[in-house]
Design a protein around this motif. Structure first.
Motif, PDB file in Angstrom:
ATOM      1  N   SER A  21       0.843  -1.190   0.000  1.00  0.00           N
ATOM      2  CA  SER A  21       0.000   0.000   0.000  1.00  0.00           C
ATOM      3  C   SER A  21       0.877   1.238   0.000  1.00  0.00           C
ATOM      4  O   SER A  21       1.959   1.243   0.589  1.00  0.00           O
ATOM      5  CB  SER A  21      -0.902   0.024   1.236  1.00  0.00           C
ATOM      6  OG  SER A  21      -1.767  -1.085   1.267  1.00  0.00           O
ATOM      7  N   ASP A  30      -4.976  12.268  -5.765  1.00  0.00           N
ATOM      8  CA  ASP A  30      -6.002  12.010  -6.772  1.00  0.00           C
ATOM      9  C   ASP A  30      -5.597  12.650  -8.090  1.00  0.00           C
ATOM     10  O   ASP A  30      -5.128  13.780  -8.123  1.00  0.00           O
ATOM     11  CB  ASP A  30      -7.333  12.635  -6.338  1.00  0.00           C
ATOM     12  CG  ASP A  30      -7.874  12.038  -5.057  1.00  0.00           C
ATOM     13  OD1 ASP A  30      -8.989  12.406  -4.673  1.00  0.00           O
ATOM     14  OD2 ASP A  30      -7.169  11.223  -4.447  1.00  0.00           O
ATOM     15  N   SER A  71      -3.628  -0.900  -8.433  1.00  0.00           N
ATOM     16  CA  SER A  71      -4.966  -0.324  -8.338  1.00  0.00           C
ATOM     17  C   SER A  71      -4.900   0.882  -7.414  1.00  0.00           C
ATOM     18  O   SER A  71      -3.892   1.104  -6.737  1.00  0.00           O
ATOM     19  CB  SER A  71      -5.977  -1.349  -7.815  1.00  0.00           C
ATOM     20  OG  SER A  71      -5.627  -1.779  -6.511  1.00  0.00           O
ATOM     21  N   ARG A  72      -5.974   1.657  -7.406  1.00  0.00           N
ATOM     22  CA  ARG A  72      -5.986   2.818  -6.529  1.00  0.00           C
ATOM     23  C   ARG A  72      -7.383   3.054  -5.995  1.00  0.00           C
ATOM     24  O   ARG A  72      -8.382   2.743  -6.650  1.00  0.00           O
ATOM     25  CB  ARG A  72      -5.465   4.058  -7.262  1.00  0.00           C
ATOM     26  CG  ARG A  72      -6.299   4.559  -8.399  1.00  0.00           C
ATOM     27  CD  ARG A  72      -5.543   5.643  -9.185  1.00  0.00           C
ATOM     28  NE  ARG A  72      -5.167   6.774  -8.336  1.00  0.00           N
ATOM     29  CZ  ARG A  72      -4.192   7.634  -8.634  1.00  0.00           C
ATOM     30  NH1 ARG A  72      -3.485   7.494  -9.743  1.00  0.00           N
ATOM     31  NH2 ARG A  72      -3.923   8.639  -7.807  1.00  0.00           N
ATOM     32  N   ASP A  73      -7.413   3.634  -4.809  1.00  0.00           N
ATOM     33  CA  ASP A  73      -8.653   4.048  -4.172  1.00  0.00           C
ATOM     34  C   ASP A  73      -8.464   5.522  -3.837  1.00  0.00           C
ATOM     35  O   ASP A  73      -7.865   5.863  -2.802  1.00  0.00           O
ATOM     36  CB  ASP A  73      -8.910   3.212  -2.919  1.00  0.00           C
ATOM     37  CG  ASP A  73     -10.240   3.534  -2.265  1.00  0.00           C
ATOM     38  OD1 ASP A  73     -10.812   4.607  -2.550  1.00  0.00           O
ATOM     39  OD2 ASP A  73     -10.704   2.719  -1.452  1.00  0.00           O
ATOM     40  N   ASN A  74      -8.950   6.376  -4.698  1.00  0.00           N
ATOM     41  CA  ASN A  74      -8.735   7.811  -4.490  1.00  0.00           C
ATOM     42  C   ASN A  74      -9.439   8.336  -3.250  1.00  0.00           C
ATOM     43  O   ASN A  74      -9.008   9.324  -2.660  1.00  0.00           O
ATOM     44  CB  ASN A  74      -9.155   8.592  -5.730  1.00  0.00           C
ATOM     45  CG  ASN A  74      -8.128   8.475  -6.859  1.00  0.00           C
ATOM     46  OD1 ASN A  74      -7.002   8.024  -6.650  1.00  0.00           O
ATOM     47  ND2 ASN A  74      -8.516   8.874  -8.054  1.00  0.00           N
ATOM     48  N   LYS A  76      -9.416   6.957  -0.492  1.00  0.00           N
ATOM     49  CA  LYS A  76      -8.495   6.694   0.618  1.00  0.00           C
ATOM     50  C   LYS A  76      -7.105   7.252   0.332  1.00  0.00           C
ATOM     51  O   LYS A  76      -6.190   7.061   1.147  1.00  0.00           O
ATOM     52  CB  LYS A  76      -8.402   5.193   0.883  1.00  0.00           C
ATOM     53  CG  LYS A  76      -9.700   4.562   1.359  1.00  0.00           C
ATOM     54  CD  LYS A  76      -9.514   3.086   1.650  1.00  0.00           C
ATOM     55  CE  LYS A  76     -10.806   2.464   2.167  1.00  0.00           C
ATOM     56  NZ  LYS A  76     -10.657   1.009   2.443  1.00  0.00           N
ATOM     57  N   THR A  78      -4.908   6.213  -1.623  1.00  0.00           N
ATOM     58  CA  THR A  78      -4.013   5.060  -1.512  1.00  0.00           C
ATOM     59  C   THR A  78      -3.922   4.323  -2.842  1.00  0.00           C
ATOM     60  O   THR A  78      -4.925   4.164  -3.547  1.00  0.00           O
ATOM     61  CB  THR A  78      -4.502   4.103  -0.416  1.00  0.00           C
ATOM     62  OG1 THR A  78      -4.549   4.804   0.829  1.00  0.00           O
ATOM     63  CG2 THR A  78      -3.570   2.913  -0.278  1.00  0.00           C
ATOM     64  N   TYR A  80      -2.354   0.645  -4.466  1.00  0.00           N
ATOM     65  CA  TYR A  80      -1.981  -0.698  -4.046  1.00  0.00           C
ATOM     66  C   TYR A  80      -1.180  -1.403  -5.132  1.00  0.00           C
ATOM     67  O   TYR A  80      -1.320  -1.113  -6.319  1.00  0.00           O
ATOM     68  CB  TYR A  80      -3.226  -1.529  -3.738  1.00  0.00           C
ATOM     69  CG  TYR A  80      -4.139  -0.900  -2.716  1.00  0.00           C
ATOM     70  CD1 TYR A  80      -5.254  -0.161  -3.104  1.00  0.00           C
ATOM     71  CD2 TYR A  80      -3.899  -1.041  -1.356  1.00  0.00           C
ATOM     72  CE1 TYR A  80      -6.101   0.424  -2.179  1.00  0.00           C
ATOM     73  CE2 TYR A  80      -4.735  -0.463  -0.413  1.00  0.00           C
ATOM     74  CZ  TYR A  80      -5.832   0.261  -0.833  1.00  0.00           C
ATOM     75  OH  TYR A  80      -6.655   0.841   0.092  1.00  0.00           O
TER      76      TYR A  80
END
Length: 126
Positions: A21, A30, A71-74, A76, A78, A80
């Motif tokens: 992470s 973002d 992958s990404r979780d904008n 959060k 974060t 990965y």
């Protein structure tokens, strides 16, 4: 000041999996391209994978294609890196990096990235 913190490294047997992470703080990553790089002892830093700001485009080094997934979780802030079927040659310190500008397209070239984390050690060994 921008801060990137990698986590998830460790010791794993060949064939195993890890998920790294990269969390950004004091900065919204973002829409910026983010890359993962690695450096093994005595070797130059190499690009492993990168992802566009919205996550629609991903790129991989040939050595990890089919085994790693970025992958990404904008929400959060974060990004990965899921690493499967790990091999001893994947052993390295892994770094995440954020692109210098919003206009920077995802690339495995380290020169495009302005902000770097401190790295997390991944060791693949039996």
């Amino acid at each position: 000041q921008v801060q990137l913190v990698e986590s998830g490294g460790g010791l794993v047997q060949p064939g195993g999996s890890l998920r790294l992470s990269c969390e950004a703080s004091r900065f919204s990553s973002d829409y910026y391209a983010v890359g993962w790089f690695r450096q093994a002892p005595g070797k130059e830093r190499e690009g492993v994978s990168c992802i566009s700001g919205y996550g629609g485009s991903t790129y991989y080094a040939d050595s990890v294609k089919g085994r790693f997934t970025i992958s990404r979780d904008n929400a959060k802030n974060t990004v990965y890196l899921q690493m499967n079927s790990l091999k001893p040659e994947d052993t390295a310190v892994y770094f995440c990096a954020v692109a210098a500008t919003l206009a920077t397209v995802p690339t495995l070239s380290s020169g495009a990235y302005a902000y770097w984390g401190q790295g997390t050690q991944v060791t693949v060994s039996s």
